[in-house]
Motif scaffolding. Sequence first.
Motif, PDB file in Angstrom:
ATOM      1  N   SER A  20       0.846  -1.200   0.000  1.00 50.66           N
ATOM      2  CA  SER A  20       0.000   0.000   0.000  1.00 50.66           C
ATOM      3  C   SER A  20       0.879   1.247   0.000  1.00 50.66           C
ATOM      4  N   PRO A  21       0.385   2.351  -0.586  1.00 52.89           N
ATOM      5  CA  PRO A  21       1.180   3.583  -0.679  1.00 52.89           C
ATOM      6  C   PRO A  21       1.074   4.449   0.567  1.00 52.89           C
ATOM      7  N   THR A  22       2.200   4.837   1.132  1.00 55.77           N
ATOM      8  CA  THR A  22       2.182   5.720   2.296  1.00 55.77           C
ATOM      9  C   THR A  22       2.754   7.096   1.944  1.00 55.77           C
ATOM     10  N   LYS A  23       3.176   7.253   0.679  1.00 57.20           N
ATOM     11  CA  LYS A  23       3.636   8.561   0.183  1.00 57.20           C
ATOM     12  C   LYS A  23       3.076   8.737  -1.225  1.00 57.20           C
ATOM     13  N   ALA A  24       2.942  10.000  -1.644  1.00 54.44           N
ATOM     14  CA  ALA A  24       2.420  10.269  -2.990  1.00 54.44           C
ATOM     15  C   ALA A  24       3.303   9.603  -4.051  1.00 54.44           C
ATOM     16  N   GLU A  25       4.625   9.572  -3.806  1.00 57.54           N
ATOM     17  CA  GLU A  25       5.517   8.985  -4.821  1.00 57.54           C
ATOM     18  C   GLU A  25       5.227   7.493  -5.040  1.00 57.54           C
ATOM     19  N   HIS A  26       4.711   6.810  -4.018  1.00 54.44           N
ATOM     20  CA  HIS A  26       4.355   5.393  -4.196  1.00 54.44           C
ATOM     21  C   HIS A  26       3.168   5.248  -5.141  1.00 54.44           C
ATOM     22  N   VAL A  27       2.233   6.192  -5.025  1.00 57.81           N
ATOM     23  CA  VAL A  27       1.074   6.180  -5.920  1.00 57.81           C
ATOM     24  C   VAL A  27       1.574   6.378  -7.349  1.00 57.81           C
ATOM     25  N   ILE A  28       2.505   7.308  -7.499  1.00 61.17           N
ATOM     26  CA  ILE A  28       3.025   7.620  -8.833  1.00 61.17           C
ATOM     27  C   ILE A  28       3.773   6.410  -9.413  1.00 61.17           C
ATOM     28  N   GLN A  29       4.550   5.720  -8.548  1.00 59.90           N
ATOM     29  CA  GLN A  29       5.255   4.507  -9.015  1.00 59.90           C
ATOM     30  C   GLN A  29       4.280   3.522  -9.665  1.00 59.90           C
ATOM     31  N   ASP A  30       3.118   3.351  -9.041  1.00 59.57           N
ATOM     32  CA  ASP A  30       2.189   2.309  -9.503  1.00 59.57           C
ATOM     33  C   ASP A  30       1.203   2.807 -10.558  1.00 59.57           C
ATOM     34  N   LEU A  31       0.786   4.065 -10.467  1.00 58.08           N
ATOM     35  CA  LEU A  31      -0.422   4.479 -11.223  1.00 58.08           C
ATOM     36  C   LEU A  31      -0.234   5.708 -12.105  1.00 58.08           C
ATOM     37  N   LYS A  32       1.007   6.170 -12.204  1.00 57.70           N
ATOM     38  CA  LYS A  32       1.281   7.351 -13.039  1.00 57.70           C
ATOM     39  C   LYS A  32       0.628   7.195 -14.409  1.00 57.70           C
ATOM     40  N   ASP A  33       0.101   8.249 -14.943  1.00 57.75           N
ATOM     41  CA  ASP A  33      -0.547   8.260 -16.271  1.00 57.75           C
ATOM     42  C   ASP A  33      -1.886   7.516 -16.301  1.00 57.75           C
ATOM     43  N   LEU A  34      -2.212   6.778 -15.249  1.00 52.46           N
ATOM     44  CA  LEU A  34      -3.470   6.028 -15.257  1.00 52.46           C
ATOM     45  C   LEU A  34      -4.570   6.759 -14.494  1.00 52.46           C
ATOM     46  N   ILE A  35      -4.150   7.738 -13.660  1.00 55.75           N
ATOM     47  CA  ILE A  35      -5.160   8.452 -12.865  1.00 55.75           C
ATOM     48  C   ILE A  35      -5.037   9.946 -13.137  1.00 55.75           C
ATOM     49  N   ASP A  36      -5.985  10.729 -12.656  1.00 49.07           N
ATOM     50  CA  ASP A  36      -6.062  12.129 -13.074  1.00 49.07           C
ATOM     51  C   ASP A  36      -5.344  13.101 -12.143  1.00 49.07           C
ATOM     52  N   ALA A  37      -5.209  12.757 -10.863  1.00 47.02           N
ATOM     53  CA  ALA A  37      -4.505  13.654  -9.932  1.00 47.02           C
ATOM     54  C   ALA A  37      -4.117  12.911  -8.654  1.00 47.02           C
ATOM     55  N   VAL A  38      -3.068  13.428  -8.010  1.00 46.17           N
ATOM     56  CA  VAL A  38      -2.658  12.928  -6.687  1.00 46.17           C
ATOM     57  C   VAL A  38      -2.605  14.127  -5.750  1.00 46.17           C
ATOM     58  N   LEU A  39      -3.307  14.037  -4.637  1.00 48.54           N
ATOM     59  CA  LEU A  39      -3.199  15.064  -3.595  1.00 48.54           C
ATOM     60  C   LEU A  39      -2.044  14.662  -2.680  1.00 48.54           C
ATOM     61  N   ASP A  40      -0.971  15.421  -2.722  1.00 46.98           N
ATOM     62  CA  ASP A  40       0.223  15.053  -1.954  1.00 46.98           C
ATOM     63  C   ASP A  40       0.247  15.810  -0.636  1.00 46.98           C
ATOM     64  N   ALA A  41       0.039  15.075   0.482  1.00 38.74           N
ATOM     65  CA  ALA A  41       0.099  15.717   1.806  1.00 38.74           C
ATOM     66  C   ALA A  41       1.228  15.111   2.639  1.00 38.74           C
ATOM     67  N   GLY A  42       2.242  14.568   1.962  1.00 38.20           N
ATOM     68  CA  GLY A  42       3.356  13.973   2.703  1.00 38.20           C
ATOM     69  C   GLY A  42       3.032  12.558   3.153  1.00 38.20           C
ATOM     70  N   GLU A  43       3.867  12.046   4.058  1.00 45.19           N
ATOM     71  CA  GLU A  43       3.748  10.651   4.484  1.00 45.19           C
ATOM     72  C   GLU A  43       2.508  10.452   5.375  1.00 45.19           C
ATOM     73  N   THR A  44       1.870   9.297   5.248  1.00 41.27           N
ATOM     74  CA  THR A  44       0.686   9.036   6.077  1.00 41.27           C
ATOM     75  C   THR A  44       1.104   8.690   7.510  1.00 41.27           C
ATOM     76  N   ARG A  45       0.149   8.735   8.428  1.00 40.60           N
ATOM     77  CA  ARG A  45       0.489   8.664   9.856  1.00 40.60           C
ATOM     78  C   ARG A  45       0.687   7.252  10.396  1.00 40.60           C
ATOM     79  N   THR A  46      -0.268   6.375  10.169  1.00 41.42           N
ATOM     80  CA  THR A  46      -0.137   5.054  10.808  1.00 41.42           C
ATOM     81  C   THR A  46       0.553   4.041   9.898  1.00 41.42           C
ATOM     82  N   GLY A  47       0.409   4.188   8.595  1.00 38.71           N
ATOM     83  CA  GLY A  47       1.159   3.351   7.655  1.00 38.71           C
ATOM     84  C   GLY A  47       0.523   2.013   7.328  1.00 38.71           C
TER      85      GLY A  47
END
Length: 330
Positions: A148-175
């Motif tokens: 599972s992604p705990t940072k915006a960059e992880h989302v980008i690694q998996d889903l770049k170009d496949l989704i429309d936007a990523v809201l980047d608020a830094g690392e998630t809290r509990t993980g």
Amino acid sequence: MVLNVIQHDLEAIKEAARIVREGGLVAFPTETVYGLAAHAFNEEAVCRLLEVKGRARGNPLTLHLASVGGVESLVEEIPEGARRLMERFWPGPLTIILKKSASVLPVVTAGLSTVGLRVPDHPVALDFIRFAGVPVVGTSANRAGRPSPTKAEHVIQDLKDLIDAVLDAGETRTGIESTVIDFSGEHPRILRPGVITRAEIEAVIKTPVEDARHSAPAREYPRYQPQCFLVYSRKPLRENSVRLQAFPPDRKILVVTLDRTLLFSGSQHIQKMVLENEDALAKHLFAILRDAEQKGFDIIVVDAIRREGKIGDALIYRIEKAAQEIWDGD
Ligand code: TXA
Ligand code: MG
């Protein structure tokens, strides 16, 4: 498109909400992991989400709401125990499964008569859902089967170009993801352990809760897997390090441990990463798996974790699911 909302930029959050309202896919932060959102009443958008995630059609999605008030129209009824859990733990890392109403699309629930609901405890998530003005499907924003992604960059690694936007608020809290509890049957059952424990739930609803993780719909799908070969050592590595020496010396190995005294003599190819405690490991586990993959490690060995701690059980559950090999005591 990456929308930086570390400073809680309301215009960016509104823009993301507009994209979802119009049928797009947006990744958003929650307190657990990043979620991938689609308009829950837009069948085409939900189908596209299943497609880009590579999600199995038999594995249901959950709905994310901005407040308890949104639940009523989505479910048949709210049992008293479920209501108490909502009051006590929402916003928070608890997904509650109830009998669904006709308004929830079958494509969301994989045809089941139940639906999972959660109000995430993250200011950006809450504003995003509020501005969207509709319930959003909110599955973890990774390709199916990946950590599972705990940072915006992880989302980008998996889903770049496949989704429309990523809201980047830094690392998630509990993980790690929310605890999933099923309240649709006669007795409440936990389908996925998480930050909120069975004991905490039982203390609120004053009835016993069954541990049903082995009968959850998700049980048959591979989960959380990095590209490296992952091993979990149930026996502490300090007593089991001979097994590490058995790997060929040309393999790059990462050992992840809470034991700062752990030593490997003459093993240049083994790198050690020591974490402070179970909470820190939970927070960083998925990022560690992804980083090891990026850095070209061949093998990751996670040292034994104590089940007693509040998060130990949820952590072991995920590591054992992700592991290709488990080392028992012998
Ligand atoms: O913390 C979380 O829950 C994160 C963040 C993004 O909110 N979301 C998340 O979603 O982990 P997902 O889709 O990766 O996991 C949802 C889990 C799956 O294991 C799914 O099988 C289970 O909940 N689930 C959803 N609806 C269900 C239902 N109606 N009956 C049984 N299990 C259900
Ligand atoms: Mg997931």
